[in-house]
Design a protein around this motif. Sequence first.
Motif, PDB file in Angstrom:
ATOM      1  N   GLU A 118      -0.121  12.713  -7.574  1.00  0.00           N
ATOM      2  CA  GLU A 118      -1.072  11.700  -7.106  1.00  0.00           C
ATOM      3  C   GLU A 118      -0.349  10.428  -6.664  1.00  0.00           C
ATOM      4  N   ASP A 119       0.714  10.054  -7.396  1.00  0.00           N
ATOM      5  CA  ASP A 119       1.459   8.844  -7.022  1.00  0.00           C
ATOM      6  C   ASP A 119       2.088   8.992  -5.646  1.00  0.00           C
ATOM      7  N   HIS A 120       2.678  10.160  -5.375  1.00  0.00           N
ATOM      8  CA  HIS A 120       3.307  10.370  -4.072  1.00  0.00           C
ATOM      9  C   HIS A 120       2.263  10.427  -2.963  1.00  0.00           C
ATOM     10  N   ILE A 121       1.119  11.047  -3.247  1.00  0.00           N
ATOM     11  CA  ILE A 121       0.052  11.105  -2.238  1.00  0.00           C
ATOM     12  C   ILE A 121      -0.428   9.695  -1.904  1.00  0.00           C
ATOM     13  N   PHE A 122      -0.627   8.886  -2.934  1.00  0.00           N
ATOM     14  CA  PHE A 122      -1.083   7.506  -2.710  1.00  0.00           C
ATOM     15  C   PHE A 122      -0.054   6.718  -1.907  1.00  0.00           C
ATOM     16  N   PHE A 123       1.221   6.913  -2.230  1.00  0.00           N
ATOM     17  CA  PHE A 123       2.282   6.214  -1.514  1.00  0.00           C
ATOM     18  C   PHE A 123       2.309   6.621  -0.040  1.00  0.00           C
ATOM     19  N   ILE A 124       2.156   7.917   0.221  1.00  0.00           N
ATOM     20  CA  ILE A 124       2.169   8.402   1.603  1.00  0.00           C
ATOM     21  C   ILE A 124       0.970   7.862   2.371  1.00  0.00           C
ATOM     22  N   HIS A 181      12.147  -3.393   3.490  1.00  0.00           N
ATOM     23  CA  HIS A 181      13.353  -2.576   3.632  1.00  0.00           C
ATOM     24  C   HIS A 181      14.552  -3.272   2.970  1.00  0.00           C
ATOM     25  N   THR A 182      14.684  -4.571   3.228  1.00  0.00           N
ATOM     26  CA  THR A 182      15.796  -5.316   2.620  1.00  0.00           C
ATOM     27  C   THR A 182      15.652  -5.392   1.104  1.00  0.00           C
ATOM     28  N   TYR A 183      14.432  -5.695   0.648  1.00  0.00           N
ATOM     29  CA  TYR A 183      14.200  -5.827  -0.790  1.00  0.00           C
ATOM     30  C   TYR A 183      14.451  -4.509  -1.513  1.00  0.00           C
ATOM     31  N   LEU A 184      13.891  -3.422  -0.983  1.00  0.00           N
ATOM     32  CA  LEU A 184      14.045  -2.132  -1.651  1.00  0.00           C
ATOM     33  C   LEU A 184      15.486  -1.637  -1.585  1.00  0.00           C
ATOM     34  N   LEU A 220       9.410   4.523  -6.927  1.00  0.00           N
ATOM     35  CA  LEU A 220       8.265   4.776  -6.053  1.00  0.00           C
ATOM     36  C   LEU A 220       7.151   3.769  -6.317  1.00  0.00           C
ATOM     37  N   SER A 221       6.903   3.466  -7.601  1.00  0.00           N
ATOM     38  CA  SER A 221       5.865   2.490  -7.937  1.00  0.00           C
ATOM     39  C   SER A 221       6.207   1.119  -7.388  1.00  0.00           C
ATOM     40  N   MET A 222       7.468   0.770  -7.436  1.00  0.00           N
ATOM     41  CA  MET A 222       7.889  -0.518  -6.894  1.00  0.00           C
ATOM     42  C   MET A 222       7.640  -0.563  -5.387  1.00  0.00           C
ATOM     43  N   ALA A 223       7.963   0.541  -4.700  1.00  0.00           N
ATOM     44  CA  ALA A 223       7.714   0.592  -3.258  1.00  0.00           C
ATOM     45  C   ALA A 223       6.217   0.521  -2.968  1.00  0.00           C
ATOM     46  N   GLN A 276       5.085  -3.004  -3.185  1.00  0.00           N
ATOM     47  CA  GLN A 276       5.520  -3.782  -2.022  1.00  0.00           C
ATOM     48  C   GLN A 276       4.627  -3.513  -0.815  1.00  0.00           C
ATOM     49  N   TYR A 277       4.348  -2.226  -0.575  1.00  0.00           N
ATOM     50  CA  TYR A 277       3.540  -1.900   0.602  1.00  0.00           C
ATOM     51  C   TYR A 277       2.078  -2.293   0.408  1.00  0.00           C
TER      52      TYR A 277
END
Length: 719
Positions: free
Chosen positions: A125-131, A195-198, A443-446, A449-450
């Motif tokens: 679910e986390d990856h789906i939400f991120f995508i 991109h720079t932060y991550l 992934l959670s941090m990304a 950010q998004y």
Amino acid sequence: MQNTKFNPPLLQLALLLGLLGYVLNLYPIPLFANVELVIGNVCLVIVAAVAGPYYALLTAFWCAAGLYMSWDSLYPFIIFMLEALWLGYAKRRGFYVFYAAIVFWLMVSPAIFMLYASLYTGLTEDHIFFIVIKQAINGMLYASLGCLVVLLIPALFRLSLRQGHLRRSFKQQLNYVFALLITAAMLISSLLYNHTYLSNQQQIVQNNLQDSLGSLANSVERYLKTHQQAISNAARWLSLSNTDKDHWQFMLTRLNQTYPNFLTMLIADHKGNILHASPASMLKDKPAASLNVADRDYFREALYNQNDFISDVFLGRGFGNDVIVAMSSPVYLQENYQRPQAIVEGSLDLTGFSQLELPAMQREDLSMVLTDARGNVIYASDTLALTPLSTFLFSPSGNFYRMSMPMMNLKQTSSQVPEFLYTRKELNNQWQLYLLKPFDPMLSMAQRQYLTSVALLGASLLITLILSSLLAKSLTRPLELIAQQFRQSDDKPRPRWNDEEITTEVHQLYEQLKSSQQELIKQQLQLEEQVALRTFELERANSELQTLAERDALTGIYNRRFAESQFKQAQMLCQRGEQALAVVLLDLDHFKQINDEYGHLGGDASLKAVANLLCQHFVRETDIVSRYGGEEFLLILPMCNPLKVESHLKEFASKLRSTLITNPDDGRQFTLKTSVGAVIANAAFSGKIDSWIKRADDNLYRAKSAGRDRVICSIIEDI
């Protein structure tokens, strides 16, 4: 104006931009992890805005084909072709393309991807939400860029105006342009910042992993060296001391107490027989076979090769079934310093490695795995749930993730979604030390950010819409004042304005419009007089045309077209009153002979006489008397009495037989006869007049066949 016909230039544009999108999508711009920026779909948005949904569908196919070559997934075909239809139809319906894209990527696309992911992927679910988040950001970015391209290129802008049919207000246009600019600027800047932060965070994690691994590796090697040195010192002390062998048990017990991380310790002679053990109680009641270690590697290495030895992990016996690592050293006796006469061995408690896990590892959610030279697990952090002595199996993952560190999966080995970031180091004894960090926190941090980027974009758009509305109001206020000055009605006073709020250009426009208004009023009066005259003439001409359209030119009664057009109204009238309806066909008998004998003037006189007689005989306002064609007449008699229709028709036939008709050409007189076919039924019998006329025509045919000059009428009772 919609493009309803095939347009070769638009097809060429769609194909050209589709090929450009294909090339651009072959090389998506990598950002963080599996985030890639898709730019080729700008071409899709342009075609949807200027050419409509079907041409955009062609462009979308080529754009998706480029990503298919990069991602090896059919999903781009599904989502991009649906996007093309959505944007194209939204434009035709008068919606702004960019606003339609926002709705698509925030509401439609997430539902589609979740369904696709649940059916065809094993994503969490986390990856789906991120995508879903990254797709929305990417979609809104290239949609804003595509719409800006359309606005900035005049030829494309003119083409786009043909797709939408709604006139926009200045406020709407200004809001739209500001929304495009803010979205493009915000998303580009946020993507660069993210991109720079991550990347920096990724480098920090990598450095922490490397530092922690180095410290942990040093700790493990010191731990092994300390215990191996203890075994080596014990063997050396036994070799040099003159103590009786019976005293060795006491010394071994003291050594084990000093180094409690040894589960057991033993001294074996040159034949492998155990002489002493610690704890000593473990020697009691043991079978002789279990008290011999001659087959063990640690015995052979220490006795025959005369080396200090650390074994790989193995399952103990005799003194227990624990999984252990053995450390051994040779013991030399005074009578023979060339060849060892015994060995000292210590079985290392593997749980002792847990003492080496650094507090920082727990804070940063790090896990360690220690394997021997054969790849078997010696020790693993509890969070990994790996059993000692099991083979350390993992699969490299994250082939589509842009990361500076290697990634692995321990549980879902067939998935490309990474579970851990890791680094490893080989120790001096060829053991491998792995340090793992879960991928989900990255992934959670990304995601945060998004999500922050999306939230900032929403807030920026809201502020932009408010400011642009205020700006549009201030710019259009002078024009509204001018419009109010020239309004037609005089029942309200015209607003006054301040010279300070009216610019020189607007004031000049007002003066020109005022002069033009006076000239237009003068011309308007002249036109109104001419229009009134023309209107009167047109009304008179229309009245004459209507008469010609409804009436038969020869007889003056209604024509067939009018009668058929009035049938539905007559039927509905009967249905409301539950009354019967009669349809009658009359055909003059031997009319050709009359034309042959008396000429066409005689025939015309006959038709006029019959028409006059019909109008005199059927006098109700609802009765429709018409000429059906040639010598045939059609009667539609709504709300009739079924029992009296036939007698009424026979009465008419009798009157016709007794009517003398004078030939205009020579004054001769003659009479006429007619055959009549009629059908009477409830109005619900049929909604089509052809069905009624067919029944009446059948009866007319029967009347002709029976000798003519007859009335045959049928009543349909069962509907």
